[in-house]
Design a protein around this motif. Structure first.
Motif, short mmCIF file in Angstrom:
data_model
loop_
_atom_site.label_atom_id
_atom_site.label_comp_id
_atom_site.label_asym_id
_atom_site.label_seq_id
_atom_site.Cartn_x
_atom_site.Cartn_y
_atom_site.Cartn_z
N GLN A 32 25.43 15.49 5.72
CA GLN A 32 26.05 15.36 4.40
C GLN A 32 27.21 16.35 4.25
O GLN A 32 28.25 16.01 3.68
N LYS A 33 27.07 17.55 4.79
CA LYS A 33 28.15 18.53 4.75
C LYS A 33 29.37 18.03 5.52
O LYS A 33 30.51 18.20 5.08
N LYS A 34 29.13 17.39 6.66
CA LYS A 34 30.22 16.83 7.45
C LYS A 34 30.94 15.73 6.68
O LYS A 34 32.17 15.69 6.62
N ILE A 35 30.17 14.86 6.07
CA ILE A 35 30.75 13.76 5.29
C ILE A 35 31.57 14.31 4.12
O ILE A 35 32.69 13.87 3.88
N ASN A 36 31.02 15.30 3.42
CA ASN A 36 31.73 15.90 2.29
C ASN A 36 33.00 16.61 2.73
O ASN A 36 34.02 16.56 2.04
N GLU A 82 33.85 18.61 14.73
CA GLU A 82 34.85 19.26 15.57
C GLU A 82 35.95 18.30 16.01
O GLU A 82 37.13 18.64 15.99
N ASP A 83 35.58 17.08 16.40
CA ASP A 83 36.60 16.13 16.85
C ASP A 83 37.54 15.72 15.71
O ASP A 83 38.72 15.49 15.93
N PHE A 84 37.03 15.68 14.49
CA PHE A 84 37.87 15.40 13.33
C PHE A 84 38.87 16.52 13.12
O PHE A 84 40.07 16.28 12.92
N GLU A 85 38.39 17.75 13.18
CA GLU A 85 39.28 18.91 13.01
C GLU A 85 40.37 18.93 14.08
O GLU A 85 41.55 19.14 13.77
N LEU A 86 39.99 18.70 15.32
CA LEU A 86 40.98 18.69 16.41
C LEU A 86 42.01 17.58 16.20
O LEU A 86 43.21 17.80 16.38
N VAL A 142 42.76 10.51 13.66
CA VAL A 142 42.05 11.18 12.56
C VAL A 142 41.08 10.21 11.91
O VAL A 142 39.90 10.53 11.71
N GLU A 143 41.56 9.02 11.61
CA GLU A 143 40.70 8.02 10.97
C GLU A 143 39.53 7.62 11.86
O GLU A 143 38.40 7.49 11.39
N GLN A 144 39.80 7.45 13.15
CA GLN A 144 38.71 7.09 14.07
C GLN A 144 37.66 8.20 14.15
O GLN A 144 36.47 7.92 14.15
N SER A 145 38.11 9.44 14.22
CA SER A 145 37.15 10.55 14.32
C SER A 145 36.35 10.71 13.03
O SER A 145 35.22 11.21 13.07
N ALA A 146 36.89 10.30 11.93
CA ALA A 146 36.17 10.38 10.65
C ALA A 146 35.05 9.36 10.58
O ALA A 146 34.08 9.55 9.83
N ASN A 147 35.17 8.29 11.32
CA ASN A 147 34.19 7.20 11.26
C ASN A 147 33.13 7.28 12.35
O ASN A 147 32.37 6.35 12.53
N ARG A 148 33.11 8.36 13.10
CA ARG A 148 32.09 8.50 14.17
C ARG A 148 30.83 9.12 13.63
O ARG A 148 30.77 9.83 12.73
#
Length: 148
Positions: A32-36, A82-86, A142-148
């Motif tokens: 949930q923290k990651k999603i938020n 981490e992959d989203f941040e990168l 960015v969008e792809q990493s957000a959906n993993r």
């Protein structure tokens, strides 16, 4: 004598079940923290992107990009995957690289997309399209990493 053994085994089983629930709850909390965090970054990017798009009406596009990047870099990504941040930091770098084109047009003013239309028709159109493509590709990542 048998009763204390049964009591101990029962307590052990209950303790194990409780630990499992805590682990599951902790994992769920982290998810949930990651999603938020991802949602927060997207919301801030939308706000900062809108500011960037109009800041170039009064200042150079390069200045608008610098401020956009500075604002994004100040965000707290610590709870994001981490992959989203990168991926997001690569996107910021793509914007900063775009300044190699926008620096050539320091006096050009207007909404970002109007400036893009002007530069696209300029002698720098090939470089413009290449750098814009980098921005679009990194955003896709960015969008792809957000959906993993």
């Amino acid at each position: 004598m048998i009763k204390p053994v049964i009591l101990i085994l029962t307590l052990l089983l209950l303790g194990c079940n409780g630990a499992d629930k805590k682990d599951h709850s902790s994992a769920s909390n982290m998810e949930q923290k990651k999603i938020n965090c991802v949602k927060y970054i997207f919301e801030k990017d939308s706000i900062f992107g809108n500011i960037r798009n109009h800041a170039s009406e009064k200042a150079s596009l390069s200045d608008a990009i610098n401020n956009y990047a500075k604002n994004l870099k100040s965000l707290d990504f610590s709870n994001c995957p981490e992959d989203f941040e990168l991926a997001f930091h690569k996107h910021i770098e793509a914007w900063l690289d775009f300044r190699k084109v926008s620096d050539k047009y320091p006096s050009l003013r207007g909404e970002l997309h109007d400036i893009f239309s002007t530069i696209e028709k300029s002698r720098d159109s090939i470089e413009f399209k290449s750098r814009l493509n980098d921005i679009l590709e990194t955003w896709h990542s960015v969008e792809q990493s957000a959906n993993r």
